[in-house]
Design a protein around this motif. Structure first.
Motif, PDB file in Angstrom:
ATOM      1  N   UNK A   1      80.416 -36.389  59.561  1.00 49.03           N
ATOM      2  CA  UNK A   1      80.555 -36.617  58.123  1.00 49.03           C
ATOM      3  C   UNK A   1      81.707 -37.583  57.846  1.00 49.03           C
ATOM      4  N   UNK A   2      82.804 -37.393  58.563  1.00 46.23           N
ATOM      5  CA  UNK A   2      83.956 -38.278  58.384  1.00 46.23           C
ATOM      6  C   UNK A   2      83.605 -39.726  58.730  1.00 46.23           C
TER       7      UNK A   2
ATOM      8  N   UNK B   1      89.196 -44.400  66.739  1.00 41.64           N
ATOM      9  CA  UNK B   1      89.725 -43.112  67.191  1.00 41.64           C
ATOM     10  C   UNK B   1      88.830 -41.955  66.769  1.00 41.64           C
ATOM     11  N   UNK B   2      88.304 -42.095  65.572  1.00 41.10           N
ATOM     12  CA  UNK B   2      87.414 -41.057  65.060  1.00 41.10           C
ATOM     13  C   UNK B   2      86.146 -40.975  65.912  1.00 41.10           C
TER      14      UNK B   2
ATOM     15  N   UNK C   1      92.718 -52.036  59.353  1.00 42.37           N
ATOM     16  CA  UNK C   1      93.347 -50.761  59.727  1.00 42.37           C
ATOM     17  C   UNK C   1      92.341 -49.625  59.773  1.00 42.37           C
ATOM     18  N   UNK C   2      91.440 -49.613  58.815  1.00 44.50           N
ATOM     19  CA  UNK C   2      90.442 -48.540  58.800  1.00 44.50           C
ATOM     20  C   UNK C   2      89.515 -48.615  60.007  1.00 44.50           C
TER      21      UNK C   2
ATOM     22  N   UNK D   1      81.599 -32.015  61.259  1.00 46.25           N
ATOM     23  CA  UNK D   1      82.713 -32.556  60.486  1.00 46.25           C
ATOM     24  C   UNK D   1      83.013 -34.008  60.846  1.00 46.25           C
ATOM     25  N   UNK D   2      83.075 -34.269  62.149  1.00 37.67           N
ATOM     26  CA  UNK D   2      83.421 -35.625  62.580  1.00 37.67           C
ATOM     27  C   UNK D   2      82.338 -36.624  62.184  1.00 37.67           C
TER      28      UNK D   2
ATOM     29  N   UNK E   1      90.530 -49.563  62.961  1.00 33.66           N
ATOM     30  CA  UNK E   1      91.312 -48.915  64.023  1.00 33.66           C
ATOM     31  C   UNK E   1      91.089 -47.412  63.956  1.00 33.66           C
ATOM     32  N   UNK E   2      91.173 -46.905  62.743  1.00 31.90           N
ATOM     33  CA  UNK E   2      90.975 -45.474  62.557  1.00 31.90           C
ATOM     34  C   UNK E   2      89.579 -45.061  63.005  1.00 31.90           C
TER      35      UNK E   2
ATOM     36  N   UNK F   1      94.101 -32.879  55.144  1.00 32.19           N
ATOM     37  CA  UNK F   1      93.790 -34.183  55.708  1.00 32.19           C
ATOM     38  C   UNK F   1      94.986 -35.112  55.581  1.00 32.19           C
ATOM     39  N   UNK F   2      95.770 -35.161  56.637  1.00 25.80           N
ATOM     40  CA  UNK F   2      96.975 -35.986  56.605  1.00 25.80           C
ATOM     41  C   UNK F   2      96.622 -37.452  56.393  1.00 25.80           C
ATOM     42  N   UNK F   3      95.462 -37.835  56.902  1.00 26.33           N
ATOM     43  CA  UNK F   3      95.063 -39.240  56.809  1.00 26.33           C
ATOM     44  C   UNK F   3      94.699 -39.682  55.410  1.00 26.33           C
ATOM     45  N   UNK F   4      94.600 -38.740  54.487  1.00 24.99           N
ATOM     46  CA  UNK F   4      94.202 -39.112  53.136  1.00 24.99           C
ATOM     47  C   UNK F   4      95.328 -39.709  52.309  1.00 24.99           C
TER      48      UNK F   4
ATOM     49  N   UNK G   1      81.385 -41.300  56.145  1.00 21.79           N
ATOM     50  CA  UNK G   1      82.153 -41.592  54.932  1.00 21.79           C
ATOM     51  C   UNK G   1      83.044 -42.814  55.117  1.00 21.79           C
TER      52      UNK G   1
END
Lengths: 177, 177
Positions: free
Chosen positions: A153-154, A122-123, A115-116, A150-151, A118-119, A95-98, A157
DNA sequence: TTTTCCATGTAACTCGTTACATGATTTC
DNA sequence: GAAATCATGTAACGAGTTACATGGAAAA
């Protein structure tokens, strides 16, 4: 070896040429796999040199020759082996975003939230794209289901993280949750 | 750029040398990040050449010299930028293990189950390792929480897949689930 | 005394990407 | 006639890994 497995598995179902293979992956597996065109050609070449596939040249009219690849017996054997290896092992996801999250408290809460979000946008887009992916027969459908799981759950979270930040009593992040 | 961000963020908290940095990452972030020793040295060199960190040489007794790195103002600026970029973007995770799932129905159900249970064992081990990871202060703890959440979701999903295979009425995989 | 830990690095290599180059054919 | 699509590839590059090399210090 996943990319090799992928190509072998697809070629096993039917002979294809590089362009077609890349096209198939891009259209039907774009949510989970990404394989550049040059990488496809490069890999096919490698498989051919290893004797795992062979080429038959086709041509239609004056177009460039199409090299159609088929599994050889050696390729079939390798496929069987790679498939079992892949299924029976667990390969951790990266997870590069971590990395950013590691340093989240270097930002003021307000900016972190901004910022989150924004993320999050996209998610959410990735999720709805996965949800709209065409339904597939057989186990190809599995990876789409997995991706959606997966998406989701992300997203859940991330939302819980943002709301923890919003009610930030400054212990929220490390609080027992 | 995640690795650079990681190094800059850690060095910002305190000056460290390569070995120490690698050691820290291996001991406290092993569940989520993997950075080889040579990669750490290589990256530190790159950061130094880019003027983002500077070295001060330390020595203790007759041991090899330790090059301790600190952020420069340029490094601090870069850190601030990379952190915001990382947080505000979503970078899809790559699941190498999904390729095998694509071809799951090339195996008899019994064998598929067997291999997936091998996978399950490893997944469960990774989960319990993450659960036993030492608790951290600040947002470093976030990525451990995230990892646990992720592994739990994976485990649940895998179990549901296996049980679908076990009751396999041969439409189970693609059935509306 | 042998192994492990501390501490650094280099050289060769693999993998994959980017950017470029070619040229026919179909669609707008 | 211009743009997109079909179809292939090469050359150069970048990131990261592996394996190797060195050598002192601490621990077993």
């Amino acid at each position: 070896m996943e990319r090799e497995l992928l190509l072998l598995g697809l070629l096993r179902q039917e002979g294809m040429h590089g362009y077609q293979l890349h096209d198939f992956i891009e259209s039907f597996m774009q949510t989970c796999v990404d394989l550049k065109k040059s990488t496809a050609y490069y890999l096919l070449d490698k498989l051919a040199q290893a004797g795992l596939v062979d080429q038959t040249e086709e041509r239609e009219g004056n177009r460039p020759v199409r090299r159609v690849y088929h599994l050889t017996p050696a390729g079939e054997a390798m496929y069987q082996q790679l498939l079992r290896e892949n299924l029976s092992g667990y390969q951790p996801a990266r997870f590069a975003g971590n990395v950013g999250l590691t340093f989240l408290d270097d930002l003021p809460a307000g900016e972190a939230i901004y910022h989150l979000q924004q993320r999050r946008t996209q998610l959410a887009a990735a999720l709805s794209q996965a949800q709209q992916a065409p339904r597939h027969k057989g186990s190809l459908q599995l990876i789409i289901e997995h991706q959606i799981m997966h998406l989701q759950a992300e997203l859940t979270w991330l939302d819980s993280l943002v709301s923890r930040l919003e009610t930030s009593d400054h212990g929220a992040l490390t609080g027992s949750g």
